[in-house]
Design a protein around this motif. Structure first.
Motif, PDB file in Angstrom:
ATOM      1  N   MET A  18     127.561 114.983 -10.146  1.00  0.00           N
ATOM      2  CA  MET A  18     128.508 114.855 -11.269  1.00  0.00           C
ATOM      3  C   MET A  18     128.414 116.098 -12.155  1.00  0.00           C
ATOM      4  O   MET A  18     127.326 116.579 -12.434  1.00  0.00           O
ATOM      5  CB  MET A  18     128.166 113.592 -12.076  1.00  0.00           C
ATOM      6  CG  MET A  18     129.169 113.317 -13.164  1.00  0.00           C
ATOM      7  SD  MET A  18     128.909 111.721 -13.981  1.00  0.00           S
ATOM      8  CE  MET A  18     129.781 110.615 -12.900  1.00  0.00           C
ATOM      9  N   ALA A  19     129.589 116.603 -12.554  1.00  0.00           N
ATOM     10  CA  ALA A  19     129.613 117.855 -13.332  1.00  0.00           C
ATOM     11  C   ALA A  19     129.387 117.616 -14.821  1.00  0.00           C
ATOM     12  O   ALA A  19     129.475 116.488 -15.293  1.00  0.00           O
ATOM     13  CB  ALA A  19     130.962 118.527 -13.124  1.00  0.00           C
ATOM     14  N   ASP A  20     129.066 118.724 -15.488  1.00  0.00           N
ATOM     15  CA  ASP A  20     128.943 118.759 -16.949  1.00  0.00           C
ATOM     16  C   ASP A  20     130.245 118.230 -17.569  1.00  0.00           C
ATOM     17  O   ASP A  20     131.333 118.628 -17.157  1.00  0.00           O
ATOM     18  CB  ASP A  20     128.738 120.235 -17.335  1.00  0.00           C
ATOM     19  CG  ASP A  20     128.179 120.406 -18.721  1.00  0.00           C
ATOM     20  OD1 ASP A  20     128.021 119.403 -19.424  1.00  0.00           O
ATOM     21  OD2 ASP A  20     127.917 121.567 -19.092  1.00  0.00           O
ATOM     22  N   LYS A  21     130.130 117.324 -18.533  1.00  0.00           N
ATOM     23  CA  LYS A  21     131.332 116.678 -19.107  1.00  0.00           C
ATOM     24  C   LYS A  21     131.566 117.094 -20.561  1.00  0.00           C
ATOM     25  O   LYS A  21     130.651 117.542 -21.233  1.00  0.00           O
ATOM     26  CB  LYS A  21     131.175 115.152 -19.066  1.00  0.00           C
ATOM     27  CG  LYS A  21     130.993 114.589 -17.662  1.00  0.00           C
ATOM     28  CD  LYS A  21     132.269 114.655 -16.878  1.00  0.00           C
ATOM     29  CE  LYS A  21     132.101 114.058 -15.491  1.00  0.00           C
ATOM     30  NZ  LYS A  21     133.232 114.351 -14.614  1.00  0.00           N
ATOM     31  N   SER A  22     132.774 116.884 -21.016  1.00  0.00           N
ATOM     32  CA  SER A  22     133.115 117.136 -22.432  1.00  0.00           C
ATOM     33  C   SER A  22     134.289 116.260 -22.872  1.00  0.00           C
ATOM     34  O   SER A  22     135.083 115.809 -22.043  1.00  0.00           O
ATOM     35  CB  SER A  22     133.491 118.601 -22.651  1.00  0.00           C
ATOM     36  OG  SER A  22     132.348 119.415 -22.647  1.00  0.00           O
ATOM     37  N   PHE A  23     134.349 116.083 -24.205  1.00  0.00           N
ATOM     38  CA  PHE A  23     135.508 115.426 -24.839  1.00  0.00           C
ATOM     39  C   PHE A  23     136.372 116.518 -25.475  1.00  0.00           C
ATOM     40  O   PHE A  23     135.837 117.543 -25.926  1.00  0.00           O
ATOM     41  CB  PHE A  23     135.084 114.546 -26.018  1.00  0.00           C
ATOM     42  CG  PHE A  23     134.288 113.309 -25.694  1.00  0.00           C
ATOM     43  CD1 PHE A  23     134.931 112.087 -25.500  1.00  0.00           C
ATOM     44  CD2 PHE A  23     132.894 113.344 -25.652  1.00  0.00           C
ATOM     45  CE1 PHE A  23     134.199 110.922 -25.270  1.00  0.00           C
ATOM     46  CE2 PHE A  23     132.153 112.184 -25.410  1.00  0.00           C
ATOM     47  CZ  PHE A  23     132.817 110.977 -25.218  1.00  0.00           C
ATOM     48  N   PHE A  24     137.660 116.252 -25.583  1.00  0.00           N
ATOM     49  CA  PHE A  24     138.535 117.071 -26.412  1.00  0.00           C
ATOM     50  C   PHE A  24     139.261 116.114 -27.353  1.00  0.00           C
ATOM     51  O   PHE A  24     139.871 115.137 -26.901  1.00  0.00           O
ATOM     52  CB  PHE A  24     139.536 117.854 -25.546  1.00  0.00           C
ATOM     53  CG  PHE A  24     140.584 118.589 -26.345  1.00  0.00           C
ATOM     54  CD1 PHE A  24     140.231 119.382 -27.431  1.00  0.00           C
ATOM     55  CD2 PHE A  24     141.930 118.498 -26.011  1.00  0.00           C
ATOM     56  CE1 PHE A  24     141.194 120.055 -28.180  1.00  0.00           C
ATOM     57  CE2 PHE A  24     142.904 119.163 -26.744  1.00  0.00           C
ATOM     58  CZ  PHE A  24     142.534 119.954 -27.831  1.00  0.00           C
ATOM     59  N   ILE A  25     139.160 116.369 -28.669  1.00  0.00           N
ATOM     60  CA  ILE A  25     139.837 115.508 -29.647  1.00  0.00           C
ATOM     61  C   ILE A  25     140.860 116.353 -30.405  1.00  0.00           C
ATOM     62  O   ILE A  25     140.493 117.246 -31.184  1.00  0.00           O
ATOM     63  CB  ILE A  25     138.836 114.816 -30.601  1.00  0.00           C
ATOM     64  CG1 ILE A  25     137.788 114.044 -29.772  1.00  0.00           C
ATOM     65  CG2 ILE A  25     139.578 113.882 -31.563  1.00  0.00           C
ATOM     66  CD1 ILE A  25     136.806 113.205 -30.550  1.00  0.00           C
TER      67      ILE A  25
ATOM     68  N   GLU B 195     120.898 115.231 -17.206  1.00  0.00           N
ATOM     69  CA  GLU B 195     121.082 116.541 -16.567  1.00  0.00           C
ATOM     70  C   GLU B 195     122.467 116.730 -16.000  1.00  0.00           C
ATOM     71  O   GLU B 195     123.071 117.797 -16.096  1.00  0.00           O
ATOM     72  CB  GLU B 195     120.052 116.713 -15.443  1.00  0.00           C
ATOM     73  CG  GLU B 195     118.766 117.321 -15.946  1.00  0.00           C
ATOM     74  CD  GLU B 195     117.807 117.645 -14.826  1.00  0.00           C
ATOM     75  OE1 GLU B 195     118.273 117.992 -13.719  1.00  0.00           O
ATOM     76  OE2 GLU B 195     116.591 117.533 -15.082  1.00  0.00           O
ATOM     77  N   ALA B 196     123.007 115.690 -15.376  1.00  0.00           N
ATOM     78  CA  ALA B 196     124.287 115.830 -14.685  1.00  0.00           C
ATOM     79  C   ALA B 196     125.465 116.003 -15.642  1.00  0.00           C
ATOM     80  O   ALA B 196     126.272 116.925 -15.485  1.00  0.00           O
ATOM     81  CB  ALA B 196     124.510 114.612 -13.794  1.00  0.00           C
TER      82      ALA B 196
ATOM     83  N   ILE C 275     127.848 106.579 -21.040  1.00  0.00           N
ATOM     84  CA  ILE C 275     127.274 107.064 -19.783  1.00  0.00           C
ATOM     85  C   ILE C 275     127.284 105.983 -18.694  1.00  0.00           C
ATOM     86  O   ILE C 275     127.441 106.283 -17.511  1.00  0.00           O
ATOM     87  CB  ILE C 275     125.865 107.658 -20.038  1.00  0.00           C
ATOM     88  CG1 ILE C 275     125.414 108.431 -18.814  1.00  0.00           C
ATOM     89  CG2 ILE C 275     124.849 106.627 -20.491  1.00  0.00           C
ATOM     90  CD1 ILE C 275     124.400 109.499 -19.083  1.00  0.00           C
ATOM     91  N   ASP C 276     127.172 104.716 -19.125  1.00  0.00           N
ATOM     92  CA  ASP C 276     127.218 103.618 -18.152  1.00  0.00           C
ATOM     93  C   ASP C 276     128.603 103.528 -17.499  1.00  0.00           C
ATOM     94  O   ASP C 276     128.724 103.208 -16.322  1.00  0.00           O
ATOM     95  CB  ASP C 276     126.826 102.274 -18.809  1.00  0.00           C
ATOM     96  CG  ASP C 276     127.542 102.010 -20.136  1.00  0.00           C
ATOM     97  OD1 ASP C 276     128.206 102.924 -20.669  1.00  0.00           O
ATOM     98  OD2 ASP C 276     127.443 100.885 -20.648  1.00  0.00           O
ATOM     99  N   ARG C 277     129.657 103.848 -18.235  1.00  0.00           N
ATOM    100  CA  ARG C 277     131.016 103.812 -17.681  1.00  0.00           C
ATOM    101  C   ARG C 277     131.275 105.053 -16.817  1.00  0.00           C
ATOM    102  O   ARG C 277     131.795 104.939 -15.709  1.00  0.00           O
ATOM    103  CB  ARG C 277     132.061 103.766 -18.818  1.00  0.00           C
ATOM    104  CG  ARG C 277     132.101 102.462 -19.580  1.00  0.00           C
ATOM    105  CD  ARG C 277     133.083 102.567 -20.740  1.00  0.00           C
ATOM    106  NE  ARG C 277     134.437 102.839 -20.317  1.00  0.00           N
ATOM    107  CZ  ARG C 277     135.388 101.924 -20.108  1.00  0.00           C
ATOM    108  NH1 ARG C 277     135.124 100.644 -20.338  1.00  0.00           N
ATOM    109  NH2 ARG C 277     136.591 102.264 -19.709  1.00  0.00           N
TER     110      ARG C 277
END
Ligand code: SF4
Ligand code: SF4
Length: 243
Positions: A1-8, A99-100, A144-146
């Protein structure tokens, strides 16, 4: 799984508070008793049972016109989280970084002393950490669970206007820069809040302080360096005490 981000994208936020309620619901957090304070912001602040809060700020412009600024506040899941830098020196394992995905998660099994919590909270440039009456720290978990099950965070899934996005960091950064270019045509002061340092990237179109006191950090890298330096100097201090 790749590095994640939000955009608001705050230009699309109508302050419906759907994200705030979805967060409560998914995390099974109880409702907070509130009182009428003359503002639509409700409850008044983040807490150990409110991980997401839509902040309302009413600003009087120079011509006397009133303007509302909406700011759906949450943990920024910092690239190098200062809260974790401090927690690691106080209560090992209290804060974990996945980490993921890069998600910064407070461990609900680790109790934290009030004096240690005070230092952890003051290290956060966005004033996010909160603690329960039983000494358990809490904040946004990035759902993270979702996301480990291929679902979107509850807030993003619920947002009806497209103000919230979530995904692989590279794509989110591209989306945020693209939208910034578009919005700058109308709002010359438009900016992304600390995009290099955080995984929750806000698009703002005016002075960040009008949205929220802690909307933008002046220098998160500087803060991280300060703690790295403190750690480096600690053994030297101990040596001089021994001598
Ligand atoms: S925003 Fe604050 S609580 Fe969240 S990861 Fe960054 S330092 Fe930690
Ligand atoms: S659900 Fe979307 S539009 Fe509604 S308050 Fe949250 S971010 Fe704003």
């Amino acid at each position: 799984m790749a590095d994640k981000s939000f955009f608001i994208d705050t230009t699309k936020c109508t302050a419906c508070r759907g994200c705030q309620i979805a967060c409560k619901q998914w995390n099974r957090n109880p409702a907070t008793k509130t009182i009428q304070r003359g503002t639509h912001q409700n409850p008044s602040d983040l807490s150990a049972s409110t991980f997401k809060l839509v902040r309302f700020s009413e600003v009087e412009e120079p011509g006397g016109e009133l303007r509302w600024y909406f700011f759906p506040d949450q943990c920024r899941h910092c690239m190098a989280p200062p809260c974790k830098e401090v927690a690691d020196t106080k209560v090992k394992g209290a804060i974990i970084q996945d980490e993921a995905t890069g998600a910064v998660v407070f461990n609900p099994k680790v109790k934290v002393k009030p004096e240690d919590f005070k230092e952890i909270r003051s290290a956060c440039p966005y004033d996010i950490p909160r603690i329960s009456g039983t000494g358990i720290m809490a904040k946004c978990t990035m759902c993270i669970d979702r996301i480990k099950e291929g679902m979107l965070p509850a807030c993003v899934k619920t947002c009806p206007t497209g103000a919230m996005s979530f995904g692989d960091r590279k794509e989110i950064l591209e989306k945020a820069s693209g939208r910034l270019e578009e919005v700058k045509k109308k709002y010359k002061d438009a900016m992304l809040a600390n995009p290099e340092d955080v995984r929750t990237i806000y698009l703002l179109v005016d002075d960040p302080k009008k949205y929220h006191k802690y909307a933008v950090a002046e220098n998160t890298i500087g803060i991280t360096r300060k703690f790295a330096l403190r750690r480096l100097l600690k053994p030297l201090k101990e040596l001089s005490l021994m001598g």
